[in-house]
Design a protein around this motif. Sequence first.
Motif, mmCIF file in Angstrom:
data_model
loop_
_atom_site.group_PDB
_atom_site.id
_atom_site.type_symbol
_atom_site.label_atom_id
_atom_site.label_comp_id
_atom_site.label_asym_id
_atom_site.label_seq_id
_atom_site.Cartn_x
_atom_site.Cartn_y
_atom_site.Cartn_z
ATOM 1 N N THR A 23 -13.295 70.069 54.689
ATOM 2 C CA THR A 23 -12.354 69.247 53.909
ATOM 3 C C THR A 23 -10.911 69.703 54.089
ATOM 4 O OG1 THR A 23 -12.646 70.624 51.924
ATOM 5 C CG2 THR A 23 -14.099 68.710 52.180
ATOM 6 N N ARG B 103 -13.505 60.499 56.225
ATOM 7 C CA ARG B 103 -12.794 61.348 55.265
ATOM 8 C C ARG B 103 -11.734 60.588 54.485
ATOM 9 N NH1 ARG B 103 -11.685 66.538 59.217
ATOM 10 N NH2 ARG B 103 -13.742 67.531 59.023
ATOM 11 N N ASN B 104 -11.292 59.457 55.012
ATOM 12 C CA ASN B 104 -10.236 58.700 54.346
ATOM 13 C C ASN B 104 -10.777 57.823 53.222
ATOM 14 O OD1 ASN B 104 -7.844 59.269 56.274
ATOM 15 N ND2 ASN B 104 -9.470 58.610 57.648
ATOM 16 N N LYS C 166 -16.559 60.787 50.520
ATOM 17 C CA LYS C 166 -16.477 62.019 49.757
ATOM 18 C C LYS C 166 -17.617 62.109 48.743
ATOM 19 C CE LYS C 166 -11.457 62.357 50.241
ATOM 20 N NZ LYS C 166 -10.156 62.385 49.533
#
Length: 824
Positions: free
Chosen positions: A349, A535-536, A541
């Motif tokens: 992360t 990840r965006n 997440k």
Amino acid sequence: MKITQQYMGRLMWILVWLSSFFIGANVSAQNQDSLKNAAHDSARKAFTERIQEMGRAEAASSIAKYNEGRIHLEQRSVMEELKKTNEKIKIYLQHSIDTASISDDIQSVENYLAIVKEGIVVHRGTAQTQRNLSVSSAIIDQLIGIMGKRKATVDRYASELMGFRDRIDSLSSDSVLYIYPTDTAGLIRYYKKMVVVVKEIAPIDTALNVALSNVQDLQVKTDLVVYELRSSYENIEAEVKKLAANSLNREYPNIWQTPTYSRPFGDIIRFSIAKELLALQFYASDNLPQIFLLLVLIVMSTLFIRRLKLRLKQTGTPKEEIKTKLITRYPLLSAILIVVSIFQFIFITPPFIFSFLIWPVSAVCLTIIFYKYITRFWMIFWIVMVLLFTIACATNMLLQASRVERWIMVILALAGIVYALCVFFSGRSMELREKRILYFIAIFIVTELLALVFNIYGRYNLSKTFLISGYIGIVVAILFLWTVQLINEGLSIATSVYRHPDRQLFYINFNRIGNKSPAFLYVLLIIGWFVVVGRNFYEFKSLAWFTHDFLTKPRSLGNYDFTINGIAIFITILFCSLFLSQIVSFFSVDHSATRTGEQKKGKIGTGSLVLLLRIFIISAGLFLAFAAAGIPLDRITIILGALGVGIGLGLQGLVNNLVSGLVIAFERPVNIGDIIEVHGKLGTMKSIGFRSSIISLSDGACLVIPNGDLLSQHLTNWTMGKNAKRVTLQIGVAYGTDLDQVKNILTGVLKAEEKIMAPPDPIVIAKDFNDSSIDFQVIFWVHHIAQASEVTSDIITRIDKAFKDSGVVIPFPQQDLYIHKIDR
């Protein structure tokens, strides 16, 4: 003598008197009347009472003295303990924590928290932004970790001080200290001792009280800051979840409408840069080992690629063909691209600014590698995409929405869509060296179109997510695709320059690779691409958190507790240690076939050092794997017990070879590069492994021999004898030949040969009378065993020519046959 008799007489008199007083009382009583008897009884009773009274007084005096002595010892012990505790406190306070530094850290954290609150609590704006919340959450998480360590330090320090305070108070309140001597002299002495102890303790006691007061104040400040940090983190996480739940709802007016809230664009840039740099600072400081590992991998990969290039040159590959190899054009740039693309996933992360720093580096490396390799059309496409990608990433680091940024996002999306459509339908796809790029161009067009629509209609966060995901997707996809191509090219080169068994070191069958990249590399590419792009998105997440909980959830199997994450770590560390040991072996095994240099005595050779290093790496990896996985080391005894049973049942040969490998490593009877002879076969020691060793024979084959057999067989090590070899030739001349002439001829031929060692000088001796010749023996030494055959051939040729020129005959075997006729 007289004096002695005088004392003896007196003693006898006393005894007589006592006997008459005690024993003779009955005899006297018979001659006395009753009154006299009563008087004697009264006197004896009074005497007895007086003796008992004296005894009781003496006993009371002895007990008092004993108690007084015991109290004195206890008082002295307590005072000594007070002094020792006082010294401990003094030393502890001298090496105490730096409260001023912790206070500064608290002040710094409060300042950082003020920066974090910018755009969330202060100057909040119309709506929250996902980037601002994610960056702020990452910073607060780091701050909580920092303050958690500080709080633990302060609490531990306060606990130690309270322990000292309690110890001092406990000793000072001991009742034995307040029992004073009864005599005046003793009381004065005790008072003086108490004064000395008080003077020694008073300054430290005051310092202890001050330190306690300061640390308690520091505890209050630390607790308040930690509480505020945790409260802010929980509020931000609540905002993140709320924002994710309402991601499709309108957040701002349409792009052509006037916004209800406006903040200067310069202020937004200012606090965005401050937050991003803060996130980068904390993340880099927490991941220094990973960054160092990344740099080490880049260096090792560069060395490996340089070695591939060198081996290509050594194998006689034309320079023009070497230039066509993309990976060897710029070894450092290729290593950076490959390592960063693959090993960026060791950073868990990472903040966006950290990725923004490493992606352009890879893009620049690939641009230089592309130069004059791909067509001009696709080179322009790549450069344009990298520039737009850089602008999009810079825009993504703005943490608060503004009208200016929204218009920039519109321009970026439109520019990307228009240019990608032109490229997609240009008909130049045949010029592509990697056709899969077209799929990612199509995905890019779709995501940018969604970003444009969402931005126009006020879905700012969703628009920004799709905008940056599209540009990251296209650029990272190209980086990954060419990373696979470079890896494949490197493996293909390794196929051609490394022969069996070298390529076994990487557990890869190079013959199956050819010009096509392995399928598993593309599978890893797709997974990595989804991770980078995902990840965006908040949903990714959430999936990551669910996966993390699944992997770290404690599980039980009988009496053993484990986690899936622990098992994965155990396997990963073992694999990495094995792979690292193979890399160490790889970089040392490929020596030249011969080694003519003299080996220094008393120094561990390369092969032994490599074997010991590999054993150390695997052993350390094994214990580290057990420790990292949380497996108690006492469980290893069970494994060793089972291994002992296995050894007894049928693993004797394997263990024998393993132990023999250790013996070879320490005794060094043979080393890598040594020329040896086993079973009458001459070869060069290629590698020394745990179980077996590899010998490269002179005929080109490789002999794999177990280490146990290597030690048990009669092994001839030519290198240990400096590689020199003695050569013996048997030469016969005809009877009647001048032997002195023959000696001179042979000596002259031997001295004329430069490859023959001197000293020792060659020897020519007449050895024997043979059936048809007189035999001479020629003995000489050559510098290296590999020269023996060549020098022998030259010497035989020259001797034959010299004999012919001198008329010396080399006879061939002759026998006379007599045929007798038998009369019948």
